[in-house]
Design a protein around this motif. Structure first.
Motif, PDB file in Angstrom:
ATOM      1  N   ASP A 200       0.855  -1.199   0.000  1.00 23.08           N
ATOM      2  CA  ASP A 200       0.000   0.000   0.000  1.00 23.08           C
ATOM      3  C   ASP A 200       0.891   1.249   0.000  1.00 23.08           C
ATOM      4  OD1 ASP A 200      -1.590   2.197   0.608  1.00 23.08           O
ATOM      5  OD2 ASP A 200      -2.672   1.210   2.242  1.00 23.08           O
ATOM      6  N   PRO A 201       0.837   2.056  -1.079  1.00 27.09           N
ATOM      7  CA  PRO A 201       1.717   3.233  -1.143  1.00 27.09           C
ATOM      8  C   PRO A 201       1.409   4.282  -0.075  1.00 27.09           C
ATOM      9  CG  PRO A 201       0.227   3.192  -3.034  1.00 27.09           C
ATOM     10  CD  PRO A 201       0.036   1.900  -2.292  1.00 27.09           C
ATOM     11  N   PHE A 202       0.148   4.404   0.324  1.00 27.96           N
ATOM     12  CA  PHE A 202      -0.191   5.417   1.328  1.00 27.96           C
ATOM     13  C   PHE A 202       0.282   5.029   2.725  1.00 27.96           C
ATOM     14  CE2 PHE A 202      -2.666   6.770  -2.241  1.00 27.96           C
ATOM     15  CZ  PHE A 202      -2.510   8.151  -2.179  1.00 27.96           C
ATOM     16  N   ARG A 203       0.580   3.743   2.919  1.00 31.02           N
ATOM     17  CA  ARG A 203       1.205   3.315   4.176  1.00 31.02           C
ATOM     18  C   ARG A 203       2.702   3.052   3.983  1.00 31.02           C
ATOM     19  NH1 ARG A 203      -2.163  -1.391   6.683  1.00 31.02           N
ATOM     20  NH2 ARG A 203      -3.071  -1.724   4.621  1.00 31.02           N
ATOM     21  N   GLU A 204       3.206   3.437   2.862  1.00 36.41           N
ATOM     22  CA  GLU A 204       4.622   3.253   2.489  1.00 36.41           C
ATOM     23  C   GLU A 204       5.106   1.834   2.716  1.00 36.41           C
ATOM     24  OE1 GLU A 204       7.089   6.892   3.622  1.00 36.41           O
ATOM     25  OE2 GLU A 204       8.173   6.088   1.880  1.00 36.41           O
ATOM     26  N   GLN A 205       4.323   0.884   2.246  1.00 31.77           N
ATOM     27  CA  GLN A 205       4.707  -0.526   2.397  1.00 31.77           C
ATOM     28  C   GLN A 205       5.602  -0.941   1.241  1.00 31.77           C
ATOM     29  OE1 GLN A 205       0.801  -2.298   2.699  1.00 31.77           O
ATOM     30  NE2 GLN A 205       0.813  -2.136   4.933  1.00 31.77           N
ATOM     31  N   ARG A 206       6.837  -0.427   1.286  1.00 32.48           N
ATOM     32  CA  ARG A 206       7.766  -0.668   0.180  1.00 32.48           C
ATOM     33  C   ARG A 206       8.483  -2.005   0.315  1.00 32.48           C
ATOM     34  NH1 ARG A 206       8.591   4.382  -2.437  1.00 32.48           N
ATOM     35  NH2 ARG A 206       7.811   6.095  -1.161  1.00 32.48           N
ATOM     36  N   PHE A 207       8.989  -2.264   1.516  1.00 30.65           N
ATOM     37  CA  PHE A 207       9.870  -3.420   1.687  1.00 30.65           C
ATOM     38  C   PHE A 207       9.282  -4.443   2.637  1.00 30.65           C
ATOM     39  CE2 PHE A 207      12.506   0.422   1.086  1.00 30.65           C
ATOM     40  CZ  PHE A 207      12.880   0.156  -0.214  1.00 30.65           C
ATOM     41  N   SER A 208       9.761  -5.666   2.524  1.00 34.28           N
ATOM     42  CA  SER A 208       9.371  -6.689   3.485  1.00 34.28           C
ATOM     43  C   SER A 208      10.142  -6.453   4.774  1.00 34.28           C
ATOM     44  CB  SER A 208       9.661  -8.072   2.931  1.00 34.28           C
ATOM     45  OG  SER A 208      11.024  -8.178   2.607  1.00 34.28           O
ATOM     46  N   GLY A 209       9.665  -6.997   5.878  1.00 28.23           N
ATOM     47  CA  GLY A 209      10.337  -6.796   7.150  1.00 28.23           C
ATOM     48  C   GLY A 209      10.198  -5.358   7.591  1.00 28.23           C
ATOM     49  N   GLU A 210      11.096  -4.919   8.456  1.00 27.66           N
ATOM     50  CA  GLU A 210      10.966  -3.549   8.953  1.00 27.66           C
ATOM     51  C   GLU A 210      11.367  -2.569   7.855  1.00 27.66           C
ATOM     52  OE1 GLU A 210      14.339  -2.809  11.853  1.00 27.66           O
ATOM     53  OE2 GLU A 210      14.402  -4.967  11.506  1.00 27.66           O
ATOM     54  N   ASP A 211      10.820  -1.388   7.951  1.00 31.72           N
ATOM     55  CA  ASP A 211      11.146  -0.368   6.965  1.00 31.72           C
ATOM     56  C   ASP A 211      12.503   0.209   7.310  1.00 31.72           C
ATOM     57  OD1 ASP A 211       9.528   2.670   5.792  1.00 31.72           O
ATOM     58  OD2 ASP A 211      11.212   1.514   5.059  1.00 31.72           O
ATOM     59  N   LEU A 212      13.464  -0.005   6.418  1.00 32.98           N
ATOM     60  CA  LEU A 212      14.841   0.381   6.731  1.00 32.98           C
ATOM     61  C   LEU A 212      15.289   1.663   6.059  1.00 32.98           C
ATOM     62  CD1 LEU A 212      16.439  -3.150   6.551  1.00 32.98           C
ATOM     63  CD2 LEU A 212      15.866  -1.827   8.593  1.00 32.98           C
ATOM     64  N   GLY A 213      14.349   2.412   5.512  1.00 39.19           N
ATOM     65  CA  GLY A 213      14.794   3.665   4.912  1.00 39.19           C
ATOM     66  C   GLY A 213      14.025   3.998   3.667  1.00 39.19           C
ATOM     67  N   LEU A 214      14.592   4.837   2.852  1.00 36.82           N
ATOM     68  CA  LEU A 214      13.859   5.396   1.729  1.00 36.82           C
ATOM     69  C   LEU A 214      14.484   4.977   0.399  1.00 36.82           C
ATOM     70  CD1 LEU A 214      13.499   8.896   3.322  1.00 36.82           C
ATOM     71  CD2 LEU A 214      11.617   7.336   2.819  1.00 36.82           C
ATOM     72  N   PRO A 215      13.657   4.701  -0.578  1.00 40.14           N
ATOM     73  CA  PRO A 215      14.198   4.264  -1.860  1.00 40.14           C
ATOM     74  C   PRO A 215      14.657   5.401  -2.763  1.00 40.14           C
ATOM     75  CG  PRO A 215      11.836   4.183  -1.926  1.00 40.14           C
ATOM     76  CD  PRO A 215      12.204   4.666  -0.556  1.00 40.14           C
ATOM     77  N   GLU A 216      15.486   5.043  -3.640  1.00 37.08           N
ATOM     78  CA  GLU A 216      16.006   5.918  -4.675  1.00 37.08           C
ATOM     79  C   GLU A 216      14.955   6.085  -5.777  1.00 37.08           C
ATOM     80  OE1 GLU A 216      19.442   4.906  -7.987  1.00 37.08           O
ATOM     81  OE2 GLU A 216      18.736   3.361  -6.648  1.00 37.08           O
ATOM     82  N   ASP A 217      14.998   7.201  -6.438  1.00 33.51           N
ATOM     83  CA  ASP A 217      14.249   7.267  -7.689  1.00 33.51           C
ATOM     84  C   ASP A 217      15.198   6.794  -8.770  1.00 33.51           C
ATOM     85  OD1 ASP A 217      11.958   9.399  -9.216  1.00 33.51           O
ATOM     86  OD2 ASP A 217      13.360   8.080 -10.200  1.00 33.51           O
ATOM     87  N   GLU A 218      14.929   5.625  -9.302  1.00 33.40           N
ATOM     88  CA  GLU A 218      15.888   5.114 -10.282  1.00 33.40           C
ATOM     89  C   GLU A 218      15.318   5.071 -11.687  1.00 33.40           C
ATOM     90  OE1 GLU A 218      15.349   0.345  -9.912  1.00 33.40           O
ATOM     91  OE2 GLU A 218      17.111   1.238  -8.955  1.00 33.40           O
ATOM     92  N   TRP A 219      14.139   5.644 -11.890  1.00 30.46           N
ATOM     93  CA  TRP A 219      13.556   5.542 -13.218  1.00 30.46           C
ATOM     94  C   TRP A 219      14.236   6.427 -14.247  1.00 30.46           C
ATOM     95  CZ3 TRP A 219      11.659   9.876 -15.506  1.00 30.46           C
ATOM     96  CH2 TRP A 219      11.282  10.930 -14.676  1.00 30.46           C
ATOM     97  N   TYR A 220      14.845   7.516 -13.796  1.00 35.33           N
ATOM     98  CA  TYR A 220      15.316   8.516 -14.763  1.00 35.33           C
ATOM     99  C   TYR A 220      16.417   7.995 -15.687  1.00 35.33           C
ATOM    100  CZ  TYR A 220      19.067   9.072 -11.423  1.00 35.33           C
ATOM    101  OH  TYR A 220      20.088   8.807 -10.584  1.00 35.33           O
ATOM    102  N   HIS A 221      17.160   6.985 -15.262  1.00 37.33           N
ATOM    103  CA  HIS A 221      18.205   6.464 -16.143  1.00 37.33           C
ATOM    104  C   HIS A 221      17.709   5.257 -16.927  1.00 37.33           C
ATOM    105  CE1 HIS A 221      18.954   3.308 -13.189  1.00 37.33           C
ATOM    106  NE2 HIS A 221      18.975   4.238 -12.271  1.00 37.33           N
ATOM    107  N   LYS A 222      16.395   5.041 -16.876  1.00 37.25           N
ATOM    108  CA  LYS A 222      15.817   3.951 -17.648  1.00 37.25           C
ATOM    109  C   LYS A 222      15.052   4.519 -18.834  1.00 37.25           C
ATOM    110  CE  LYS A 222      15.434   0.202 -14.409  1.00 37.25           C
ATOM    111  NZ  LYS A 222      16.317   0.621 -13.370  1.00 37.25           N
ATOM    112  N   ASP A 223      14.291   3.659 -19.425  1.00 35.33           N
ATOM    113  CA  ASP A 223      13.493   4.011 -20.586  1.00 35.33           C
ATOM    114  C   ASP A 223      12.199   4.686 -20.133  1.00 35.33           C
ATOM    115  OD1 ASP A 223      12.989   4.008 -23.238  1.00 35.33           O
ATOM    116  OD2 ASP A 223      12.649   1.845 -23.412  1.00 35.33           O
TER     117      ASP A 223
END
Ligand SMILES: Nc1nc2c(c(=O)[nH]1)N[C@H]1C(S)=C(S)[C@@H](COP(=O)(O)O)O[C@H]1N2
Ligand SMILES: [Mo]
Length: 225
Positions: A200-223
């Motif tokens: 769920d993005p509104f609960r920032e459920q990005r990673f499994s286990g404990e939330d260990l920080g914030l992700p990079e925006d990595e799309w800009y060097h992709k297509d």
């Protein structure tokens, strides 16, 4: 891309600043930035299809296994909708326009057993993602074939992709080929590789286990397009 390291890499990268007008802010989940472009992210090559041979296979906890042709899918009621999408790599795109058929309309053609509580979406190339069946029964869950008034490009999932607006975009599998109904939950591709099971993005459920920080925006060097 190094799959096994993706979650670790995302956790270490700094957050971007929010870039959205105050009246839209409530639509942008925490830690996301909006983009007008449409990034392209996937594992493996863009598949090519002979549409006379294309099928969508329905299996698992169903009264009877079924195989649909593209024609049969397209014969279901067509709906257009506008919704926001949110990728775990930190981009969100507001007011995206889609056309397709509702997952709940497909369900009317399938005898799902009452024991079925979860779904595994099977997609090319060897991609899978899991969701609770209940989440797929929202009105705005589509099997989408068009974006912005045009057929999906190959890179964005033509001929058919799942669209699950309320979860991070990796749940919106491109190039879907199978829908498996399950009694028990089972993790899909990214869910086995460090990402959250529900997402769920509104609960920032990005990673499994404990939330260990914030992700990079990595799309800009992709297509993107
Ligand atoms: N079949 C398949 N579907 C997939 C993926 C994939 O690798 N294979 N990647 C997912 C991820 S991680 C994201 S962010 C979105 C990206 O969709 P887009 O390229 O249309 O923006 O597709 C999702 N669906
Ligand atoms: Mo993603």
């Amino acid at each position: 891309m190094n799959t096994s390291k993706k979650a670790e890499r995302l956790k270490k990268a700094p957050a971007l600043k929010a870039n959205v007008a105050p009246e839209l802010a409530h639509r942008v989940p925490p830690g996301q930035t909006t983009t007008d472009r449409f990034p392209i992210l996937h594992e493996g090559d863009v598949p090519e299809y002979d549409m006379t041979a294309w099928t969508l296979r329905i299996f698992g906890e169903v009264e009877e296994e079924k195989v649909f042709t593209y024609e049969q899918i397209m014969a279901l009621p067509q709906v257009k909708q506008v919704n926001d999408i949110h990728c775990v790599t930190r981009w969100s795109k507001l007011d995206t326009e889609w056309e397709g058929i509702r997952f709940i309309d497909l369900l009317t053609l399938i005898g799902v057993k009452p024991e079925a509580k979860y779904v595994m979406i099977h997609a090319d190339q060897d991609y899978e993602t899991n969701l609770p069946l209940e989440d797929l029964m929202h009105e705005n869950i589509l099997l989408a074939h068009s974006f912005d008034g045009e057929p999906l490009t190959g890179k964005h999932g033509w001929p058919l992709r799942l669209l699950v607006p309320h979860l991070y975009f990796w749940k919106s599998a491109k190039w879907i080929r199978g829908i498996e109904f399950m009694k028990e939950d089972r993790p899909g591709f990214w869910e086995r590789n460090g990402f959250h099971n529900y997402a769920d993005p509104f609960r920032e459920q990005r990673f499994s286990g404990e939330d260990l920080g914030l992700p990079e925006d990595e799309w800009y060097h992709k297509d993107f397009d």
